[in-house]
Scaffold this active site. Structure first.
Site, mmCIF file in Angstrom:
data_model
loop_
_atom_site.group_PDB
_atom_site.id
_atom_site.type_symbol
_atom_site.label_atom_id
_atom_site.label_comp_id
_atom_site.label_asym_id
_atom_site.label_seq_id
_atom_site.Cartn_x
_atom_site.Cartn_y
_atom_site.Cartn_z
ATOM 1 N N ASP A 95 -7.748 4.666 -4.217
ATOM 2 C CA ASP A 95 -7.253 4.085 -2.772
ATOM 3 C C ASP A 95 -8.414 5.735 -2.513
ATOM 4 O O ASP A 95 -8.326 6.543 -3.590
ATOM 5 C CB ASP A 95 -6.507 3.650 -2.158
ATOM 6 C CG ASP A 95 -7.293 3.537 -0.697
ATOM 7 O OD1 ASP A 95 -8.053 2.562 -0.407
ATOM 8 O OD2 ASP A 95 -7.542 4.350 0.533
ATOM 9 N N LYS B 240 0.651 -1.270 0.113
ATOM 10 C CA LYS B 240 0.207 -0.019 0.244
ATOM 11 C C LYS B 240 0.900 1.129 0.092
ATOM 12 O O LYS B 240 2.238 1.102 0.364
ATOM 13 C CB LYS B 240 -0.987 0.130 0.970
ATOM 14 C CG LYS B 240 -2.314 0.930 1.308
ATOM 15 C CD LYS B 240 -2.970 0.477 -0.041
ATOM 16 C CE LYS B 240 -4.545 0.927 0.247
ATOM 17 N NZ LYS B 240 -5.705 0.737 -0.440
#
Ligand code: NDP
Length: 449
Positions: free
Chosen positions: A169, A129
């Site tokens: 995201d 991430k």
């Protein structure tokens, strides 16, 4: 911390000590470890080989400066992150988040969560991430482009279709992926489609990627309902957020006959008892990039705006938190239970606090954790990588059918695993254990890595 066997307790203590101040990361590790007691009892080799301790330590963490110039000519400095958490199952895979709250602890919680989610999909993708403490709100397209180009000027050296493949995201959609991909291509002189997912349809994207996380969450809830001989037909649903995940969750709920009576953004929420008008939400949030309050001005009638973050005070039978982490705490969970909510599924990552999950479980509310319920986004990213690798492109209907099948498989895997470990119907245990075992076994096969 209570509730953990001694060996797992020691691992948790070490994580908390070595990653001081990273509360969200601690929370996500604790959440997984609480499910692993029965696993280590049956398979002590996972503890003896230190595979759990190794899983809690990222393979690589990159933090870097992102300098850029705003429209007034002022130099701005942000901080960029990429946490490459685990590549036992495939290249690191997970989105980039642009939000002022981003710091290492948030990126690590998201990366840790991503390992098990990606494992659960059954696809060949590891977990990672990234993101930056950049706030895209109120920034012009040119400012966002300059920021993305500066971020990629450092990040590109860590990426690659077989190495690390980011996606979107919070704050990162198709516009940002376009600017990032353009800069990657320019620096590397390679049209490497598989290096980023969430791309536009005309330059290597996949059908259904935009819709995938929201649709997938609703497909997952549909499986829960089917298992209870029930459907979405006529159900009152509240969805938080009004971004990518929320919008496409609302779209699919409406297709399946449910009524979404409220949704939100960070400034408050709208209630529309007749069911929210999705075209207006898309116009306000996707086209104008404006505040959700504008919905009421356009819609008129009985729709109203409440300047409060607690959309969970609106009564519903199904709740889908699709905004951000820890948006439902104990008080909000109690309000949902009191108002008759029977199913909660996490479209966002870790939107329910540990207290909230405890209350739902005690009250018999079916709770679907994000690493299972929102896995449709990354699964469709893996389908995008598959299409890029074969230079193929599938139709919307074909891709949506694959997504639905994947969500059904994840749902069933959670239930079968929960049964196998003596916790029938417990989606948290099923998701954590099934996700863990696949990645842990791969790590054992790969030697000490
Ligand atoms: P978007 O940026 O598209 O939308 C986020 C939405 O949540 C916006 O409505 C935003 O409001 C709201 N929001 C964000 N932060 C807060 C906050 N602190 N308080 C209240 N509301 C907030 O992001 P996504 O829809 O892509 O992501 C939403 C969640 O889903 C995140 O947890 C993400 O990690 C998760 N997720 C996303 C996937 C994807 O494919 N995009 C895949 C799997 C999970 P505002 O507009 O006011 O900022």
């Amino acid at each position: 911390m209570n509730g953990l066997p001694d060996k797992l307790h020691d691992i948790y203590e070490e994580v908390a000590r070595r990653n001081a101040g990273e509360a969200e990361f601690h929370q996500s590790v604790y959440e997984v470890l609480t499910s692993l007691g029965p696993v280590v009892q049956k398979h002590p080799e996972y503890v003896d080989s230190e595979v759990i301790r190794r899983l809690c330590e990222p393979e690589r963490q990159i933090i870097f400066r992102v300098p850029w110039v705003d429209d007034r000519g002022t130099v701005q400095i942000n901080r960029g992150f990429r946490v490459e958490f685990n590549s036992a199952l495939g290249p690191f895979k997970g989105g980039l988040r642009f939000h002022p709250s981003v710091y290492l602890g948030i990126v690590k919680f998201l990366g840790f969560e991503q390992i098990f989610k990606n494992s659960l999909t059954g696809m060949p993708i590891g977990g990672g991430k990234g993101g930056a403490d950049f706030d895209p709100k109120g920034r012009s397209d040119n400012e966002v482009m300059r920021f993305c180009q500066s971020l990629m000027t450092e990040l590109y050296r860590h990426l690659g279709e077989y190495t690390d493949v980011p996606a979107g995201d919070i704050g990162v959609g198709q516009r940002e992926i376009g600017y990032l991909f353009g800069q990657y291509k320019r620096i590397t002189n390679r049209y490497e489609s598989g290096v980023l997912t969430g791309k536009g349809m005309t330059w290597g994207g996949s059908q259904v990627r935009t819709e995938a996380t929201g649709y997938g969450t609703v497909f997952f809830v549909n499986e829960i309902l089917k298992a209870k001989n029930d459907t979405f037909e006529g159900k009152r649903v509240v969805v938080s957020g009004s971004g990518n995940v929320a919008i496409y969750a609302i779209e699919k709920i409406q297709e399946l006959g449910g009524t979404v009576v409220a949704c939100s953004d960070s400034s408050g929420f709208v209630v529309d008892e007749k069911g929210v008008d999705l075209d207006i939400i898309k116009e306000v949030k996707e086209v104008r990039r404006a505040r959700i309050a504008d919905y009421v001005d356009i819609r008129g009638g009985a729709a109203h705006f409440v300047e409060d973050r607690n959309v969970w005070s609106v009564p519903c039978e199904i709740a889908l938190p699709c905004a951000t982490q820890n948006e439902i705490n104990g008080d909000e969970a109690r309000a949902l239970i009191t108002n008759g909510c029977r199913v909660v599924a996490e479209g966002a990552n870790m939107p329910c606090s540990p207290d909230a999950v405890k209350y739902f479980t005690e009250a018999g509310v079916t709770f679907a954790p994000g690493k299972a319920a929102n896995a449709g986004g990354v699964a469709t990213s893996a389908l995008e990588m598959q299409q890029n690798a074969s230079r193929d492109s599938w139709t919307f209907a074909d891709t949506e059918m694959r997504l639905e099948q994947i969500m059904r498989r994840i749902h069933n895997r959670c239930l079968v695993t929960a049964d196998e470990y003596g916790q029938p119907g417990n989606y948290v245990a099923g998701a954590n254990i099934a996700g863990f075992i696949r990645v842990a076994d791969a790590m054992l096969s790969l030697g000490l890595v």
